[in-house]
Design a protein around this motif. Structure first.
Motif, PDB file in Angstrom:
ATOM      1  N   ALA A   1       0.831  -1.203   0.000  1.00  0.00           N
ATOM      2  CA  ALA A   1       0.000   0.000   0.000  1.00  0.00           C
ATOM      3  C   ALA A   1       0.866   1.253   0.000  1.00  0.00           C
ATOM      4  CB  ALA A   1      -0.963  -0.002   1.192  1.00  0.00           C
TER       5      ALA A   1
ATOM      6  N   LYS B   1       2.316   6.953   1.163  1.00  0.00           N
ATOM      7  CA  LYS B   1       1.383   5.885   1.501  1.00  0.00           C
ATOM      8  C   LYS B   1       0.126   6.003   0.627  1.00  0.00           C
ATOM      9  CE  LYS B   1       2.718   5.841   6.411  1.00  0.00           C
ATOM     10  NZ  LYS B   1       2.225   6.115   7.793  1.00  0.00           N
TER      11      LYS B   1
ATOM     12  N   VAL C   1      -4.007   3.992   0.202  1.00  0.00           N
ATOM     13  CA  VAL C   1      -4.991   2.993   0.621  1.00  0.00           C
ATOM     14  C   VAL C   1      -5.476   2.317  -0.646  1.00  0.00           C
ATOM     15  CG1 VAL C   1      -7.252   2.606   1.668  1.00  0.00           C
ATOM     16  CG2 VAL C   1      -5.672   4.261   2.690  1.00  0.00           C
TER      17      VAL C   1
ATOM     18  N   LEU D   1      -6.843   6.132   8.019  1.00  0.00           N
ATOM     19  CA  LEU D   1      -6.352   4.846   7.519  1.00  0.00           C
ATOM     20  C   LEU D   1      -4.874   4.881   7.152  1.00  0.00           C
ATOM     21  CD1 LEU D   1      -9.347   3.682   5.291  1.00  0.00           C
ATOM     22  CD2 LEU D   1      -8.774   2.971   7.627  1.00  0.00           C
ATOM     23  N   PHE D   2      -4.331   6.072   6.892  1.00  0.00           N
ATOM     24  CA  PHE D   2      -2.911   6.154   6.537  1.00  0.00           C
ATOM     25  C   PHE D   2      -2.002   5.846   7.720  1.00  0.00           C
ATOM     26  CE2 PHE D   2      -4.836   8.952   3.272  1.00  0.00           C
ATOM     27  CZ  PHE D   2      -4.438   8.237   2.158  1.00  0.00           C
TER      28      PHE D   2
ATOM     29  N   LYS E   1      -2.394   3.241   9.603  1.00  0.00           N
ATOM     30  CA  LYS E   1      -2.395   1.789   9.814  1.00  0.00           C
ATOM     31  C   LYS E   1      -1.284   1.131   8.997  1.00  0.00           C
ATOM     32  CE  LYS E   1      -7.340   1.529  10.799  1.00  0.00           C
ATOM     33  NZ  LYS E   1      -7.169   1.114  12.216  1.00  0.00           N
TER      34      LYS E   1
ATOM     35  N   ARG F   1      -3.066  -1.333   4.736  1.00  0.00           N
ATOM     36  CA  ARG F   1      -4.003  -0.308   4.246  1.00  0.00           C
ATOM     37  C   ARG F   1      -4.795  -0.809   3.039  1.00  0.00           C
ATOM     38  NH1 ARG F   1       0.719   2.162   5.618  1.00  0.00           N
ATOM     39  NH2 ARG F   1       1.495   2.202   3.462  1.00  0.00           N
TER      40      ARG F   1
ATOM     41  N   GLU G   1      -2.071   9.640  -0.030  1.00  0.00           N
ATOM     42  CA  GLU G   1      -1.727  10.350   1.207  1.00  0.00           C
ATOM     43  C   GLU G   1      -1.528  11.834   0.949  1.00  0.00           C
ATOM     44  OE1 GLU G   1       1.522   9.812   4.826  1.00  0.00           O
ATOM     45  OE2 GLU G   1       2.154   9.409   2.762  1.00  0.00           O
TER      46      GLU G   1
END
Length: 535
Positions: free
Chosen positions: A330, A345, A347, A462-463, A465, A468, A478
């Motif tokens: 991801a 990053k 998702v 979520l970034f 985690k 992703r 991101e």
């Protein structure tokens, strides 16, 4: 480079047999004629030693001109297509000897088994003889023979390294990104425009950095872990320093130690090394994750490394301006001019809505975008809310008559929401632009029938985690504005709140969506979970 050839252009050792003085390399790649040679020397030498630079140019130009004349006389076939337009000027010969780029080529040939190739196919013995003859005599004929032999072997090696494997399937959306068989002229022409031919050959600049990193990591991995016993370690245990018993014995044997001993310092060091080389936290404790990784066995990792090398073989080299999205980690990277320009990053798709492996051309950006809600989400998420009394307008949605470019807006009251919720009727719903829009402020489009694209997002949690994989297949960015600035060379802004403002890219950029469950990590090979079950 035209977009039509960008995606799979092939842009831009041997130990030194005879030593010779250092030559200025900054100007070497521009030397297509003596006049440019003189200008390059003047530019790099400065005003004070200008006379010495001119003298050096005068001495070198005739020698290279003689070699060019011999190349003209000797060259034939497809190589002539490269040398003819450049006045038969050499790329491997410098002054009166073969340059160090030949060292890099021979070193690469010697290690070609790492690419699944046979070194003998590229005539390393013949190349060494030709180079010795040329360097020993300085004869223009011998230098030209060495020049052409090096070019022939180089072109064949590059073409074979670039050849895609049938074991990996990538969907190609545009002809610009489809793999093609580059001819010797294409390969050499692309190499000749790089800033350093020696660096280009040494680093195999026609291959993706992911490929070259994994190539080295695979070789290092094989020396350490490939030949250890395939012994099963008991599960359900947490083995740590000081422990004893059959589980410890199996662990010791699996890691190449004698089974008769406890969890001593030697075993702890082996466990730490294994963890570090397999993307695990190197704490020296054989917990569930470490035992699972050990029990996959050496053959599993050998297959994973080979498979992922083939996946990276489909990616272009860093001299091609392009974007790579890896769904397994991801993460996104973007390259140009032979280097990494940035990373971020992302998702990506969840297991049930996977981001596919495909490649296309990003052609335009859309500012203030709508979000066309997938019909299954309209059925599962929106219709039940409407039946519970919610309002499309308050949720910032609108319903449309069809999927055409100019649909009619529908009144909420005119829609059979029971039919939509049960799946008997498909309805187009889109989210209006705004701060909460799922597309954020912009999206980057590479037209495809799956509706996959790169886009901004207002959801930032979520970034944070480590895993992703949460989206419906698209790629959430991101930092979309940063990527947009790279695409356009300036910050993307809007003059109004008008929805769907389309901005064509100055030049379309290839994007590759891939899936790398093994990659080079800072402590070895990072083996990632096969979330999509593709391995």
């Amino acid at each position: 480079m035209p977009a039509a050839s960008a995606a799979h252009a092939v842009p831009p050792g041997r130990t030194r047999l005879i030593t010779r003085p250092f030559r200025a390399r900054r100007i070497r790649r521009a030397l297509f004629c003596p006049q440019i040679l003189v200008l390059g020397l003047i530019a790099s030498a400065g005003a004070a030693p200008m006379a010495r630079a001119q003298d050096a140019a005068v001495k070198e130009a005739p020698a290279r001109s003689s070699v060019a004349a011999e190349i003209r006389a000797q060259v034939g076939g497809k190589l002539r297509d490269f040398y003819g337009p450049r006045g038969f000027w050499p790329v491997w010969v410098e002054k009166d000897a073969v340059g160090p780029q030949a060292d890099a080529l021979l070193k690469l040939i010697d290690s070609a088994e790492a690419d699944g190739l046979k070194p003998g196919n590229y005539d390393p013995k013949g190349l060494r003889r030709a180079i010795e003859d040329a360097d020993g005599s300085g004869d223009p004929k011998a230098l030209a023979r060495a020049e052409l032999a090096l070019s022939k072997s180089f072109a064949k090696l590059v073409a074979d390294m670039r050849a895609p494997s049938r074991a990996v399937k990538m969907r190609y959306l545009d002809p610009e990104v489809e793999p093609r068989d580059p001819g010797p002229a294409d390969i050499l022409r692309a190499a000749a425009v790089t800033s350093s031919f020696e660096d280009y050959v040494e680093k195999a600049g026609w291959m993706s950095p992911f490929y070259m990193q994994l190539r080295k990591a695979r070789a290092d991995y094989g020396k350490t872990w490939a030949d250890l016993p395939d012994v099963a370690v008991p599960t359900g245990l947490k083995l740590k320093p000081g422990a004893k018993g059959p589980g410890v014995g199996a662990l010791r044997e699996r890691l190449g130690l004698s089974p008769g001993g406890g969890y001593d310092k030697a075993l702890a060091a082996k466990v730490k090394a294994f963890q570090g080389d397999h993307g695990l936290t190197p704490d020296g404790i054989a917990g569930p994750q470490t035992v699972t990784a050990l029990n996959r066995g050496p053959k599993y990792y050998a297959r994973a490394l080979a498979l992922n090398m083939e996946r990276t073989r489909l990616l272009p080299g860093p001299w091609v301006r392009h974007v790579v999205v890896d769904a397994a980690s991801a993460r996104l990277w973007y390259y140009s001019g032979g280097k990494l320009d940035g990373t971020m990053k992302v998702v990506v798709g969840a297991k049930e809505s996977q981001t596919p492996m495909m490649a296309g051309m990003i052609r335009y950006a859309t500012l203030n975008p709508y979000w066309n809600v997938p019909p299954d989400l309209v059925e599962r998420k929106i219709a039940p809310k409407i039946l519970d009394g919610a309002s499309l307008q308050k949720m910032n949605y609108e319903a449309l008559s069809d999927w055409s470019a100019n649909p009619q807006k529908l009144n909420q009251s005119s829609i059979d929401w029971q039919a939509v919720a049960s799946g008997r009727q498909e309805l187009r719903v889109r989210e209006l632009p705004g701060r909460s829009n799922s597309m954020g402020r912009m999206k980057f489009m590479f037209p495809n029938d799956l509706g996959i694209y790169l886009h901004d997002t207002p959801s930032r949690d979520l970034f944070g985690k480590p895993a992703r994989q949460f989206s419906n297949g698209c790629v959430r960015l991101e930092d979309a504005p940063r990527l947009g600035k790279w695409f356009f060379g300036k910050t993307l802004t809007t003059d109004s709140d008008t929805p769907e403002q389309h901005r064509p890219l100055p030049q379309p950029v290839p994007v590759y969506l891939t899936y790398l469950t093994a990659a080079s990590g800072k402590d070895g090979v990072a083996f990632r979970p096969d979330v999509y079950g593709r391995d």
